[in-house]
Motif scaffolding. Structure first.
Motif, mmCIF file in Angstrom:
data_model
loop_
_atom_site.group_PDB
_atom_site.id
_atom_site.type_symbol
_atom_site.label_atom_id
_atom_site.label_comp_id
_atom_site.label_asym_id
_atom_site.label_seq_id
_atom_site.Cartn_x
_atom_site.Cartn_y
_atom_site.Cartn_z
ATOM 1 N N SER A 167 41.322 57.215 50.421
ATOM 2 C CA SER A 167 39.982 56.667 50.630
ATOM 3 C C SER A 167 39.337 57.359 51.827
ATOM 4 N N GLY A 168 38.946 58.586 51.633
ATOM 5 C CA GLY A 168 38.345 59.333 52.730
ATOM 6 C C GLY A 168 39.393 59.750 53.737
ATOM 7 N N SER A 169 39.091 59.570 55.011
ATOM 8 C CA SER A 169 40.001 60.027 56.060
ATOM 9 C C SER A 169 41.153 59.057 56.326
ATOM 10 N N ALA A 170 41.093 57.849 55.801
ATOM 11 C CA ALA A 170 42.164 56.866 55.980
ATOM 12 C C ALA A 170 42.658 56.398 54.616
ATOM 13 N N ASP A 171 43.925 56.080 54.541
ATOM 14 C CA ASP A 171 44.500 55.540 53.311
ATOM 15 C C ASP A 171 44.222 54.052 53.210
ATOM 16 N N LEU A 172 44.175 53.558 51.987
ATOM 17 C CA LEU A 172 44.069 52.129 51.740
ATOM 18 C C LEU A 172 45.398 51.677 51.155
ATOM 19 N N VAL A 173 46.101 50.831 51.890
ATOM 20 C CA VAL A 173 47.386 50.300 51.443
ATOM 21 C C VAL A 173 47.135 48.917 50.871
ATOM 22 N N VAL A 174 47.499 48.722 49.614
ATOM 23 C CA VAL A 174 47.359 47.429 48.955
ATOM 24 C C VAL A 174 48.766 46.871 48.825
ATOM 25 N N GLU A 175 48.969 45.702 49.416
ATOM 26 C CA GLU A 175 50.312 45.143 49.530
ATOM 27 C C GLU A 175 50.374 43.733 48.949
ATOM 28 N N SER A 176 51.381 43.499 48.136
ATOM 29 C CA SER A 176 51.557 42.201 47.492
ATOM 30 C C SER A 176 52.171 41.187 48.451
ATOM 31 N N VAL A 177 51.655 39.966 48.374
ATOM 32 C CA VAL A 177 52.204 38.839 49.131
ATOM 33 C C VAL A 177 52.742 37.845 48.100
ATOM 34 N N HIS A 214 57.654 47.886 44.002
ATOM 35 C CA HIS A 214 58.134 47.373 45.293
ATOM 36 C C HIS A 214 57.051 46.563 46.007
ATOM 37 N N GLY A 215 55.912 46.336 45.329
ATOM 38 C CA GLY A 215 54.880 45.462 45.878
ATOM 39 C C GLY A 215 53.794 46.137 46.688
ATOM 40 N N TYR A 216 53.606 47.444 46.517
ATOM 41 C CA TYR A 216 52.528 48.117 47.246
ATOM 42 C C TYR A 216 52.022 49.337 46.479
ATOM 43 N N CYS A 217 50.819 49.750 46.803
ATOM 44 C CA CYS A 217 50.244 51.012 46.343
ATOM 45 C C CYS A 217 49.425 51.573 47.495
ATOM 46 N N VAL A 218 49.363 52.883 47.581
ATOM 47 C CA VAL A 218 48.553 53.549 48.601
ATOM 48 C C VAL A 218 47.507 54.383 47.874
ATOM 49 N N ASP A 263 37.716 41.788 45.114
ATOM 50 C CA ASP A 263 38.752 42.341 44.244
ATOM 51 C C ASP A 263 39.310 41.193 43.395
ATOM 52 N N PRO A 264 40.228 41.452 42.475
ATOM 53 C CA PRO A 264 40.740 40.377 41.605
ATOM 54 C C PRO A 264 41.429 39.226 42.338
ATOM 55 N N CYS A 265 41.841 39.442 43.572
ATOM 56 C CA CYS A 265 42.512 38.393 44.341
ATOM 57 C C CYS A 265 41.570 37.676 45.299
ATOM 58 N N GLY A 266 40.272 37.987 45.218
ATOM 59 C CA GLY A 266 39.280 37.309 46.038
ATOM 60 C C GLY A 266 39.048 37.914 47.404
ATOM 61 N N ASN A 267 39.622 39.083 47.682
ATOM 62 C CA ASN A 267 39.372 39.751 48.957
ATOM 63 C C ASN A 267 37.954 40.299 48.985
ATOM 64 N N VAL A 325 49.663 44.478 40.124
ATOM 65 C CA VAL A 325 49.275 45.198 38.908
ATOM 66 C C VAL A 325 47.758 45.154 38.733
ATOM 67 N N ALA A 326 47.158 43.976 38.893
ATOM 68 C CA ALA A 326 45.698 43.854 38.794
ATOM 69 C C ALA A 326 45.022 44.640 39.907
ATOM 70 N N ALA A 327 45.599 44.614 41.102
ATOM 71 C CA ALA A 327 45.025 45.342 42.233
ATOM 72 C C ALA A 327 45.101 46.848 42.001
ATOM 73 N N LYS A 328 46.213 47.319 41.476
ATOM 74 C CA LYS A 328 46.368 48.758 41.192
ATOM 75 C C LYS A 328 45.299 49.215 40.197
ATOM 76 N N ARG A 329 45.070 48.428 39.166
ATOM 77 C CA ARG A 329 44.033 48.764 38.187
ATOM 78 C C ARG A 329 42.648 48.738 38.837
ATOM 79 N N PHE A 330 42.368 47.702 39.617
ATOM 80 C CA PHE A 330 41.057 47.552 40.231
ATOM 81 C C PHE A 330 40.740 48.705 41.181
ATOM 82 N N TYR A 331 41.616 48.949 42.137
ATOM 83 C CA TYR A 331 41.344 49.976 43.139
ATOM 84 C C TYR A 331 41.407 51.387 42.545
ATOM 85 N N GLY A 332 42.310 51.597 41.601
ATOM 86 C CA GLY A 332 42.454 52.921 41.002
ATOM 87 C C GLY A 332 41.464 53.206 39.888
ATOM 88 N N GLN A 333 41.400 52.322 38.898
ATOM 89 C CA GLN A 333 40.556 52.581 37.723
ATOM 90 C C GLN A 333 39.120 52.116 37.903
#
Length: 124
Positions: A42-52, A35-39, A109-113, A14-22
């Motif tokens: 981001s230009g010519s490639a997608d950015l997949v954010v996946e929950s662990v 389901h633990g992911y958002c796509v 990002d909010p998770c330290g990446n 949820v925090a990642a979705k807000r960060f990358y999107g908003q």
């Protein structure tokens, strides 16, 4: 070959979705947060954010909170740095000119990446 997607692993989708999107302003292409992911586009490639999950194997949990090696191209690194700072983005330092002529600044990002903005050098 052409890069199709890059993946970033997070603990809080949820925090990642807000960060990358908003905050970063990447358009969402697929919202699978339940389901633990958002796509994100981001230009010519997608950015997949996946929950662990917290109970995932250690090798999966180790994917969260590390330097990703991903760079977002911007026209003006100093201006984007200031804009993102105003939105609460955590940078490790100010943009720095590189020996190859570009300018880089690393942020988290909010998770330290660790991610970067990059201003490419002007064409000679």
């Amino acid at each position: 070959m052409e890069l199709s997607a890059a993946r970033v692993f997070v603990r809080d989708i949820v925090a990642a979705k807000r960060f990358y999107g908003q905050i970063l302003g990447l358009p969402i292409k697929a919202d699978g947060a339940q389901h633990g992911y958002c796509v994100f586009e981001s230009g010519s490639a997608d950015l997949v954010v996946e929950s662990v999950a917290d109970d995932a194997p250690e090798e999966d949990r180790a994917l969260v909170g590390r330097f990703t090696g991903l760079s977002f191209k911007v026209q003006d690194a100093s201006a984007k740095h200031q804009e993102l700072l105003a939105l609460g983005v955590r940078f490790t330092g100010a943009p720095e000119k590189q020996f190859w002529g570009g300018v880089l600044a690393t942020f988290q990002d909010p998770c330290g990446n660790g991610l970067q903005i990059v201003e490419l050098p002007a064409a000679a």
